[in-house]
Design an enzyme around this catalytic site. Structure first.
Site, PDB file in Angstrom:
ATOM      1  N   HIS A 143      18.199   4.662  -1.288  1.00 34.65           N
ATOM      2  CA  HIS A 143      19.307   3.711  -1.325  1.00 34.65           C
ATOM      3  C   HIS A 143      20.637   4.435  -1.214  1.00 34.65           C
ATOM      4  O   HIS A 143      20.745   5.602  -1.590  1.00 34.65           O
ATOM      5  CB  HIS A 143      19.304   2.922  -2.642  1.00 34.65           C
ATOM      6  CG  HIS A 143      18.520   1.650  -2.589  1.00 34.65           C
ATOM      7  ND1 HIS A 143      19.006   0.454  -3.057  1.00 34.65           N
ATOM      8  CD2 HIS A 143      17.282   1.390  -2.117  1.00 34.65           C
ATOM      9  CE1 HIS A 143      18.092  -0.487  -2.887  1.00 34.65           C
ATOM     10  NE2 HIS A 143      17.031   0.063  -2.319  1.00 34.65           N
ATOM     11  N   GLY A 198      15.345  -2.706   6.006  1.00 34.58           N
ATOM     12  CA  GLY A 198      16.552  -2.431   5.248  1.00 34.58           C
ATOM     13  C   GLY A 198      17.242  -3.631   4.633  1.00 34.58           C
ATOM     14  O   GLY A 198      16.836  -4.780   4.793  1.00 34.58           O
ATOM     15  N   GLU A 199      18.325  -3.308   3.918  1.00 32.95           N
ATOM     16  CA  GLU A 199      19.161  -4.312   3.260  1.00 32.95           C
ATOM     17  C   GLU A 199      20.626  -4.036   3.589  1.00 32.95           C
ATOM     18  O   GLU A 199      21.045  -2.876   3.683  1.00 32.95           O
ATOM     19  CB  GLU A 199      18.996  -4.267   1.733  1.00 32.95           C
ATOM     20  CG  GLU A 199      17.576  -4.387   1.237  1.00 32.95           C
ATOM     21  CD  GLU A 199      16.935  -3.024   1.013  1.00 32.95           C
ATOM     22  OE1 GLU A 199      17.656  -2.009   1.045  1.00 32.95           O
ATOM     23  OE2 GLU A 199      15.715  -2.992   0.827  1.00 32.95           O
TER      24      GLU A 199
END
Length: 317
Positions: free
Chosen positions: A38, A105-106
């Site tokens: 992250h 993903g984000e």
């Protein structure tokens, strides 16, 4: 019987703590490591987010367990050619014990350079092309690629492992699972969902590795454990696509009132009931998973590893 691994949380712990947890995991009898990748934590209470590739370098010296990112997004924040170099180096440093877990993903992590955050269908197209680029680079040959999403010119990885890095693809719905079956060396998902495992295997995944993971909060006081999960990880119970489209930790914090402590207690294993912990992991085994990873939420890491070493892992094995 599945192998059982430990899931290192880069959102909740800094590098030194992660290395110490990896050592404790190996000593407790866990057989593999996952580590999250992250740029941001999900909320400020989690409070960390070290660069995963630096941590993997330290892990390669600290433990002898297999290591996998769960998961890296090789499409927006980092170009797949750069991810390929990082993954190849990690594989060399671990003597081939590294797998690259990838996903679409984000926005939380991927929008930081100001790039547009595309819809899910486009993100899956980008992921498939990224996997193709990385596989070519893992050969150690010079690569030039001119695709719809990525351009690579005269790129060659000189430091590569003896065997190409396995790429496991994360999927939480039918389209992503289909992609994993088509292009992945394995499949990653976070729920003991037997129909998704069946879709992966019948869609082309066959006998390839299927890995899953879950979060728990061990503690002698169950109510306190529930409060710990609610404070740190209520985001994992948010419905729909919010986890993929919200751009900052602040936005996730704004939605925390939607998740009650009662919801946490009903959906997360909390406390020190051995049967509950065993049942949560056995559910993945029953759904056909090959590897199951567990993460301890909160500060009582040593208590968790002692509990699993003496009471939970012996039951599972």
């Amino acid at each position: 019987m599945p192998e059982y691994g430990y899931f290192l949380s880069c959102e909740e712990f800094g590098p030194a703590d992660l290395i110490e947890q990896a050592r404790m995991a190996e000593q407790a009898g866990f057989q593999a490591l996952w580590i999250s990748d992250h740029y941001h934590p999900w909320n400020d209470a989690q409070g960390q987010s070290p660069f995963v590739w630096s941590v993997i370098g330290a892990l390669s010296e600290a433990v002898s367990l297999p290591i996998e990112t769960a998961v890296t997004c090789p499409t927006v924040r980092m170009h797949p050619a750069v991810v390929a170099q990082a993954a190849a180096t990690a594989a060399v440093m671990t003597n081939g014990r590294f797998r690259l877990g990838v996903g679409s993903g984000e926005a939380l992590n991927e929008h930081i350079l100001g790039d547009a955050w595309p819809p899910a269908s486009v993100r899956l197209e980008m992921l498939e092309e990224a996997v193709q680029v990385m596989r070519r680079l893992f050969t150690g040959e010079e690569v030039s690629h001119y695709g719809p999403h990525y351009k690579v010119e005269n790129a060659r990885l000189y430091t590569v492992p003896d065997e190409p890095v396995p790429i496991d693809v994360s999927g939480f719905g039918p389209k992503a699972t289909s992609l994993a079956a088509r292009v992945g060396d394995g499949y990653i998902t976070m729920m003991p969902d037997e129909p998704m495992v069946e879709q992966f295997r019948k869609g082309g995944g066959g006998a390839k590795l299927v890995s899953g993971g879950t979060k728990v909060c061990y503690g002698a006081d169950r109510d306190e454990a529930v409060r710990t999960v609610h404070r740190l990880w209520s985001n994992q119970l948010l419905p729909g696509e919010m986890g993929q489209i919200l751009p900052t930790p602040r936005h996730f914090e704004q939605l925390e009132p939607l998740i009650s402590e009662e919801m946490v207690g009903e959906n997360t294993v909390c406390g020190d009931d051995v049967d509950e912990h065993v049942a949560a992991l056995t559910a993945f085994a029953d759904a056909g998973f090959d590897r199951v990873y567990v993460n301890q939420i909160g500060p009582d890491q040593r208590g968790f590893f002692d509990f699993y070493r003496t009471k939970v892992l012996p039951r599972l094995q």
